[in-house]
Design a protein around this motif. Sequence first.
Motif, PDB file in Angstrom:
ATOM      1  N   PRO A 124      28.733  19.903  42.360  1.00 14.30           N
ATOM      2  CA  PRO A 124      29.391  20.236  43.620  1.00 14.30           C
ATOM      3  C   PRO A 124      29.187  21.693  43.993  1.00 14.30           C
ATOM      4  CG  PRO A 124      30.986  20.186  41.852  1.00 14.30           C
ATOM      5  CD  PRO A 124      29.679  19.777  41.251  1.00 14.30           C
TER       6      PRO A 124
ATOM      7  N   GLY B  64      26.917  26.408  40.409  1.00 18.87           N
ATOM      8  CA  GLY B  64      25.920  27.329  39.872  1.00 18.87           C
ATOM      9  C   GLY B  64      24.478  26.869  40.036  1.00 18.87           C
ATOM     10  N   LYS B  65      24.275  25.794  40.789  1.00 17.07           N
ATOM     11  CA  LYS B  65      22.909  25.269  40.876  1.00 17.07           C
ATOM     12  C   LYS B  65      21.967  26.187  41.650  1.00 17.07           C
ATOM     13  CE  LYS B  65      24.542  21.890  44.272  1.00 17.07           C
ATOM     14  NZ  LYS B  65      25.781  22.646  44.586  1.00 17.07           N
ATOM     15  N   SER B  66      22.449  26.777  42.761  1.00 17.66           N
ATOM     16  CA  SER B  66      21.575  27.709  43.497  1.00 17.66           C
ATOM     17  C   SER B  66      21.321  28.957  42.673  1.00 17.66           C
ATOM     18  CB  SER B  66      22.202  28.121  44.838  1.00 17.66           C
ATOM     19  OG  SER B  66      22.386  26.990  45.637  1.00 17.66           O
ATOM     20  N   THR B  67      22.333  29.383  41.931  1.00 18.12           N
ATOM     21  CA  THR B  67      22.153  30.536  41.043  1.00 18.12           C
ATOM     22  C   THR B  67      21.032  30.250  40.050  1.00 18.12           C
ATOM     23  OG1 THR B  67      24.468  31.136  41.276  1.00 18.12           O
ATOM     24  CG2 THR B  67      23.321  32.010  39.354  1.00 18.12           C
TER      25      THR B  67
ATOM     26  N   GLU C 149      18.392  22.189  48.259  1.00 16.01           N
ATOM     27  CA  GLU C 149      18.998  21.310  49.271  1.00 16.01           C
ATOM     28  C   GLU C 149      18.117  21.179  50.510  1.00 16.01           C
ATOM     29  OE1 GLU C 149      22.441  20.136  49.197  1.00 16.01           O
ATOM     30  OE2 GLU C 149      23.349  21.383  47.644  1.00 16.01           O
TER      31      GLU C 149
HETATM   32  P1  ATP Z   1      26.478  25.656  46.915  1.00 15.36           P
HETATM   33  O1  ATP Z   1      25.960  24.262  46.921  1.00 15.36           O
HETATM   34  O2  ATP Z   1      27.749  25.833  47.676  1.00 15.36           O
HETATM   35  O3  ATP Z   1      25.438  26.699  47.218  1.00 15.36           O
HETATM   36  P2  ATP Z   1      26.082  26.179  44.130  1.00 15.36           P
HETATM   37  O4  ATP Z   1      26.376  25.141  43.127  1.00 15.36           O
HETATM   38  O5  ATP Z   1      24.664  26.387  44.479  1.00 15.36           O
HETATM   39  O6  ATP Z   1      26.946  25.923  45.418  1.00 15.36           O
HETATM   40  P3  ATP Z   1      26.113  28.958  43.504  1.00 15.36           P
HETATM   41  O7  ATP Z   1      25.688  29.394  44.860  1.00 15.36           O
HETATM   42  O8  ATP Z   1      25.109  28.996  42.428  1.00 15.36           O
HETATM   43  O9  ATP Z   1      26.728  27.503  43.575  1.00 15.36           O
HETATM   44  O10 ATP Z   1      27.382  29.809  43.089  1.00 15.36           O
HETATM   45  C1  ATP Z   1      27.997  29.695  41.815  1.00 15.36           C
HETATM   46  C2  ATP Z   1      29.189  30.623  41.754  1.00 15.36           C
HETATM   47  O11 ATP Z   1      28.771  31.976  41.810  1.00 15.36           O
HETATM   48  C3  ATP Z   1      30.166  30.449  42.890  1.00 15.36           C
HETATM   49  O12 ATP Z   1      31.458  30.552  42.376  1.00 15.36           O
HETATM   50  C4  ATP Z   1      29.839  31.583  43.822  1.00 15.36           C
HETATM   51  O13 ATP Z   1      30.977  31.990  44.534  1.00 15.36           O
HETATM   52  C5  ATP Z   1      29.368  32.663  42.885  1.00 15.36           C
HETATM   53  N1  ATP Z   1      28.345  33.517  43.530  1.00 15.36           N
HETATM   54  C6  ATP Z   1      27.139  33.128  43.969  1.00 15.36           C
HETATM   55  N2  ATP Z   1      26.440  34.158  44.487  1.00 15.36           N
HETATM   56  C7  ATP Z   1      27.247  35.255  44.395  1.00 15.36           C
HETATM   57  C8  ATP Z   1      27.123  36.649  44.752  1.00 15.36           C
HETATM   58  N3  ATP Z   1      26.000  37.106  45.310  1.00 15.36           N
HETATM   59  N4  ATP Z   1      28.160  37.453  44.504  1.00 15.36           N
HETATM   60  C9  ATP Z   1      29.282  36.980  43.912  1.00 15.36           C
HETATM   61  N5  ATP Z   1      29.470  35.701  43.544  1.00 15.36           N
HETATM   62  C10 ATP Z   1      28.481  34.834  43.774  1.00 15.36           C
END
Ligand code: ATP
Length: 373
Positions: A41, A45-48, A163
Amino acid sequence: MMSRFSTLSLDKVSRSFGRHAALRELELEIRGGEFVALLGPSGCGKSTALNCLAGLLPLTGGAIRLDDERIDRIAPERRGFGMVFQSYALFPHLTVRGNVAFGLKMAKVPKADIARRADRALEMVQLTEHAHKRPGQLSGGQQQRVAIARAIVLEPRLVLMDEPLSNLDASLRLEMRTEIRRLHQSLGLTTVYVTHDQEEALSLADRLVVLRDGIMQQVGTPEEVYGRPANRYVAGFMGYRNMLDVTVASATGDRLSLRFADAQLTGLDRDALAAGGRGVAAIRPEDLDVAGENAGGRIPACIEVVEYHGRELAVQARLSDGQQVHFRTGGRLAPGDRVDLAAAPERVLVFAPEGERPPEPVEDVPRQKAVTS
Ligand code: ATP
């Protein structure tokens, strides 16, 4: 073309933002040619993880290797990866062909080869007849195909997709999904694909990696993750919409006899639960039948809401202890009706209640392990 590789290894890959750990010690080995989906969801952290692979985010811990080469300190443009984002990020002033050819020009590919390769890529995504148009004259799906053509034309050793279909309407999404799978099969490019859509992940990927709060929960083939979710969280994500609080009356091997709400039900033990303890029975709506059709137990329920879904009704009902259940039926039911529901024991997975036990490690795939710290 960049050299192909046999293994992309993520070794305890971590990324924190201040005190927030967005990705924690991700351990994963991706084989050359594999299609891997990172699933979870928003915020898991997937985009990270994808941005760490791309080089757009430096790691705060761990290492990434392509075969024996450590790549996590190499600049993004020198990694030789192709990227496709949710927003297509096309150049509006260039034609479709110009957009696709751009990277080849930057890479100083000879002119004759640029034309040939750009045309071939456009053919693959079925945009030949739109080659002279500008992105603004194309539909969303066509623009996304330009973005894909632009990524694959460079024949990158790894394609990263974040995505890519989420801005498309439902039918286009299905069409593009098939298109992406077809391209993957014909080109054999290693692909890491980020999505929050379990159906998309199941239908596209060779292997799925399910993330929660930056921690890997399970890695496995679609069949493994769908059929044997490692824990309650993964089960919830894989369509086990009913999560019923139950008491374990007795345990025989991995079969548990469950009691709740005047009901009797047998389920499969997934967390080594003991008689007398509490558990959560995970059941998919399509696996609950109106009794008589199935011999597995008896759950008395009162119908509350009935939705017409063509061949079936989607029904919400309430148990005597107040818990809600969702099921599907081909029969006729109306609010206020009382029914007995049942489910085959192998379709009922019983997990420990949340917080009472850490997520189960996964043993399906050798060399991959779920990180639970
Ligand atoms: P989405 O589908 O909404 O993009 P995701 O699964 O890809 O979600 P990420 O974008 O990897 O999630 O984010 C993981 C966590 O790290 C989240 O809690 C987000 O708030 C935090 N996060 C991501 N980028 C940053 C940033 N540049 N600064 C601070 N926190 C961040």
